[in-house]
Enzyme design. Structure first.
Site, PDB file in Angstrom:
ATOM      1  N   ASP A  67      16.033 -31.331 130.578  1.00  0.00           N
ATOM      2  CA  ASP A  67      17.032 -31.040 129.474  1.00  0.00           C
ATOM      3  C   ASP A  67      17.978 -29.832 130.214  1.00  0.00           C
ATOM      4  OD1 ASP A  67      16.131 -32.063 126.627  1.00  0.00           O
ATOM      5  OD2 ASP A  67      14.511 -32.057 128.301  1.00  0.00           O
ATOM      6  N   GLU A  90      23.361 -28.717 123.482  1.00  0.00           N
ATOM      7  CA  GLU A  90      22.206 -28.565 122.634  1.00  0.00           C
ATOM      8  C   GLU A  90      21.168 -27.124 123.136  1.00  0.00           C
ATOM      9  OE1 GLU A  90      19.255 -31.791 122.631  1.00  0.00           O
ATOM     10  OE2 GLU A  90      18.000 -30.689 121.231  1.00  0.00           O
ATOM     11  N   ASP A 162      24.523 -33.440 125.166  1.00  0.00           N
ATOM     12  CA  ASP A 162      23.125 -33.491 124.889  1.00  0.00           C
ATOM     13  C   ASP A 162      22.534 -34.011 126.119  1.00  0.00           C
ATOM     14  OD1 ASP A 162      20.577 -34.116 123.856  1.00  0.00           O
ATOM     15  OD2 ASP A 162      21.389 -34.900 121.949  1.00  0.00           O
ATOM     16  N   ILE A 164      19.393 -34.529 127.305  1.00  0.00           N
ATOM     17  CA  ILE A 164      18.466 -35.603 127.125  1.00  0.00           C
ATOM     18  C   ILE A 164      18.496 -35.795 125.672  1.00  0.00           C
ATOM     19  CG2 ILE A 164      16.070 -36.319 127.487  1.00  0.00           C
ATOM     20  CD1 ILE A 164      15.838 -34.845 129.963  1.00  0.00           C
ATOM     21  N   ASP A 165      18.878 -36.887 125.208  1.00  0.00           N
ATOM     22  CA  ASP A 165      18.780 -37.293 123.760  1.00  0.00           C
ATOM     23  C   ASP A 165      17.719 -38.085 123.674  1.00  0.00           C
ATOM     24  OD1 ASP A 165      19.528 -37.416 121.006  1.00  0.00           O
ATOM     25  OD2 ASP A 165      20.507 -39.149 121.696  1.00  0.00           O
ATOM     26  N   THR A 167      14.454 -36.814 123.667  1.00  0.00           N
ATOM     27  CA  THR A 167      13.538 -36.074 124.553  1.00  0.00           C
ATOM     28  C   THR A 167      12.038 -36.714 124.222  1.00  0.00           C
ATOM     29  OG1 THR A 167      14.859 -34.213 124.505  1.00  0.00           O
ATOM     30  CG2 THR A 167      12.557 -33.917 125.325  1.00  0.00           C
ATOM     31  N   ASP A 308      24.470 -35.268 118.421  1.00  0.00           N
ATOM     32  CA  ASP A 308      23.537 -36.479 118.369  1.00  0.00           C
ATOM     33  C   ASP A 308      24.645 -37.825 117.976  1.00  0.00           C
ATOM     34  OD1 ASP A 308      21.249 -35.733 119.383  1.00  0.00           O
ATOM     35  OD2 ASP A 308      20.425 -34.734 117.258  1.00  0.00           O
TER      36      ASP A 308
HETATM   37  N1  LIG Z   1      14.019 -34.283 111.035  1.00  0.00           N
HETATM   38  C1  LIG Z   1      15.082 -34.741 111.986  1.00  0.00           C
HETATM   39  N2  LIG Z   1      15.865 -35.707 111.221  1.00  0.00           N
HETATM   40  C2  LIG Z   1      16.842 -36.184 112.006  1.00  0.00           C
HETATM   41  N3  LIG Z   1      17.016 -36.178 113.456  1.00  0.00           N
HETATM   42  C3  LIG Z   1      16.112 -35.228 113.695  1.00  0.00           C
HETATM   43  C4  LIG Z   1      15.244 -34.556 113.242  1.00  0.00           C
HETATM   44  N4  LIG Z   1      14.740 -33.562 114.069  1.00  0.00           N
HETATM   45  C5  LIG Z   1      15.309 -33.792 115.192  1.00  0.00           C
HETATM   46  N5  LIG Z   1      16.059 -34.736 115.209  1.00  0.00           N
HETATM   47  C6  LIG Z   1      17.033 -35.190 116.258  1.00  0.00           C
HETATM   48  O1  LIG Z   1      16.710 -36.334 116.694  1.00  0.00           O
HETATM   49  C7  LIG Z   1      17.268 -36.732 117.942  1.00  0.00           C
HETATM   50  C8  LIG Z   1      16.785 -37.952 118.592  1.00  0.00           C
HETATM   51  O2  LIG Z   1      17.117 -38.967 117.747  1.00  0.00           O
HETATM   52  P1  LIG Z   1      16.220 -40.424 117.792  1.00  0.00           P
HETATM   53  O3  LIG Z   1      15.193 -40.413 116.695  1.00  0.00           O
HETATM   54  O4  LIG Z   1      17.695 -41.307 117.482  1.00  0.00           O
HETATM   55  O5  LIG Z   1      15.881 -40.554 119.153  1.00  0.00           O
HETATM   56  C9  LIG Z   1      16.833 -35.519 118.738  1.00  0.00           C
HETATM   57  O6  LIG Z   1      17.519 -35.325 119.674  1.00  0.00           O
HETATM   58  P2  LIG Z   1      16.979 -34.666 120.979  1.00  0.00           P
HETATM   59  O7  LIG Z   1      15.988 -35.487 121.439  1.00  0.00           O
HETATM   60  O8  LIG Z   1      17.976 -34.533 121.855  1.00  0.00           O
HETATM   61  O9  LIG Z   1      16.609 -33.272 120.666  1.00  0.00           O
HETATM   62  C10 LIG Z   1      17.126 -34.419 117.350  1.00  0.00           C
HETATM   63  O10 LIG Z   1      18.429 -33.962 117.600  1.00  0.00           O
HETATM   64 MG   LIG Z   2      19.864 -35.434 120.817  1.00  0.00          MG
HETATM   65 MG   LIG Z   3      18.434 -33.264 123.750  1.00  0.00          MG
HETATM   66 MG   LIG Z   4      16.116 -31.509 121.474  1.00  0.00          MG
END
Ligand SMILES: Nc1ncnc2c1ncn2[C@@H]1O[C@H](COP(=O)(O)O)[C@@H](OP(=O)(O)O)[C@H]1O
Ligand SMILES: [Mg+2]
Ligand SMILES: [Mg+2]
Ligand SMILES: [Mg+2]
Length: 370
Positions: A67, A90, A162, A164-165, A167, A308
């Site tokens: 990341d 991020e 972002d 790594i979205d 992660t 996101d």
């Molecule tokens: N309680 C929550 N509700 C909704 N989204 C959340 C969350 N906690 C973290 N996230 C977000 O959900 C993203 C991942 O989305 P998805 O569930 O669609 O894979 C995460 O991005 P990162 O992985 O970049 O941190 C983070 O920003």
């Molecule tokens: Mg993300």
């Molecule tokens: Mg990320």
């Molecule tokens: Mg993250």
């Protein structure tokens, strides 16, 4: 040739060149190059990742050396060509600047520099600060990560990163995405999402993997295989209840699976949901792998982050879909680093979006805002 004729030819050539240069052409080309490099970086990190290369952030979410290194790489490339553009990224480098962060920091610097000096490929330009010999110092790379600290806002240009979205998906070896967007006066103008683990063709799940989705406002949405450069235009197909299916998060903490189940029954959807991490979901929606992406909050207090959703929402709009929150409001990217007052996300084709909003209302009691 006399002076008058030369002047007329000059004006004609200039106006032709201006007309043939599409808006945001440089941003698109450079963004694609940055996302490709970041995809190569993150894939190589996954193959070599060791346990102590992951940190847990204050909000309990994971962050890896991949990341940080990918954010440093993309930020350096953006600064080189667009030095005045602020970035909402991020990650930040606070933990890496501390003495305890040294081991991780050294690894991140090596990874970012490896990615910067990788040979140029088709479309790359050395003037973007990439290619042999273009290494950066530790201080420059930490500063590049911290250039993502911009607070966001309603006016002017700004990028989101972002690196790594998804992660959690990345760590499981499943879907994740490298995501960037350019906003002008809080409107997304360019969105790019690189998905190294996503099948190029959903009907061939064991076939080639790795694709990039890209959209510029008014110029459609395209998919490009990570292995090549030819572009396929994406248009969302039309769905009926019997062919409609959901795309939703793998993580039940990020989006309420039980609410989606209820909405599914209300809409008479019989096909099971496709669960997938990251904004790969928006790309899959744009190309018709699923008919609707729903993200319903699981508790009070969490605010969705602009990085996101900004790139993904443009992909879907440019492929012919509609993206709103669960009250039917447009996503507001001008309120800072979060989506502020928006509640949940509903992304679907034009033909089904209104029916989905009705079903969300019935299932949750959320009232449409008029
Ligand atoms: N309680 C929550 N509700 C909704 N989204 C959340 C969350 N906690 C973290 N996230 C977000 O959900 C993203 C991942 O989305 P998805 O569930 O669609 O894979 C995460 O991005 P990162 O992985 O970049 O941190 C983070 O920003
Ligand atoms: Mg993300
Ligand atoms: Mg990320
Ligand atoms: Mg993250």
């Amino acid at each position: 040739m006399n002076f008058g004729v030369r002047r007329i030819l000059g004006v004609l050539t200039r106006s032709y060149t201006t007309m043939s240069t599409r808006p945001f052409a440089l941003e698109r080309q450079l963004g694609l190059s940055a996302v490709r490099r970041a995809c190569a970086l993150t894939s190589s990190v996954f193959n070599k990742l060791v346990k102590n290369e992951t940190l847990t952030k204050g909000d309990k979410s994971p962050v890896t050396v991949g990341d940080y290194a990918a954010q440093a790489l993309i930020s350096i490339m953006l600064k080189n060509s667009f030095p005045a553009d602020p970035i909402v990224g991020e990650e930040d480098a606070a933990e890496l600047r501390a003495e305890e962060g040294k081991v991780l920091r050294d690894r991140i610097i090596d990874l970012a520099n490896e990615a910067l000096i990788a040979p140029l490929v088709e479309g790359d330009k050395a003037e973007w600060g990439i290619g042999p010999g273009q290494t950066k110092t530790t201080a420059e790379l930490l500063d590049a990560i911290d250039r993502g600290n911009y607070d966001g806002g309603r006016t002017g240009r700004m990028w989101t990163i972002d690196p790594i979205d998804g992660t959690k998906g990345f760590l499981r070896g499943e879907q994740y995405a490298v995501c960037i967007s350019l906003l002008v006066d809080a409107q997304v103008q360019l969105g790019i999402i690189g998905c190294p683990n996503l099948p190029v063709d959903a009907s061939k799940p064991d076939g080639e993997r790795g694709c990039i989705f890209v959209a510029v406002r008014g110029q459609g949405c395209q998919q490009i295989a990570l292995s090549g450069s030819s572009e396929t235009k994406l248009t969302m197909p039309t769905f009926t209840p019997s062919t409609l299916n959901f795309l939703e998060s793998v993580e039940a903490l990020h989006s309420s699976h039980s609410t989606t189940d209820t909405i599914s029954s209300i809409l008479g959807i019989t096909r099971p949901p496709i669960r997938m991490d990251s904004q790969a979901k928006y790309g899959c929606l744009a190309r018709g792998d699923g008919g609707l992406y729903l993200r319903m909050p699981t508790g009070v207090g969490y605010r969705e982050k602009i990085w996101d959703h900004a790139p993904g929402s443009l992909l879907v709009e440019e492929a012919g879909g509609v993206v709103t929150d669960s009250r039917g409001q447009p996503l507001d990217f001008g309120l800072g680093r979060t989506l502020g007052e928006n509640f949940g996300v509903v992304a679907a084709g034009k033909d089904v979006h209104a029916a989905v909003l009705d079903a969300v209302q019935q299932a949750t009691g959320v009232k449409a805002k008029v």
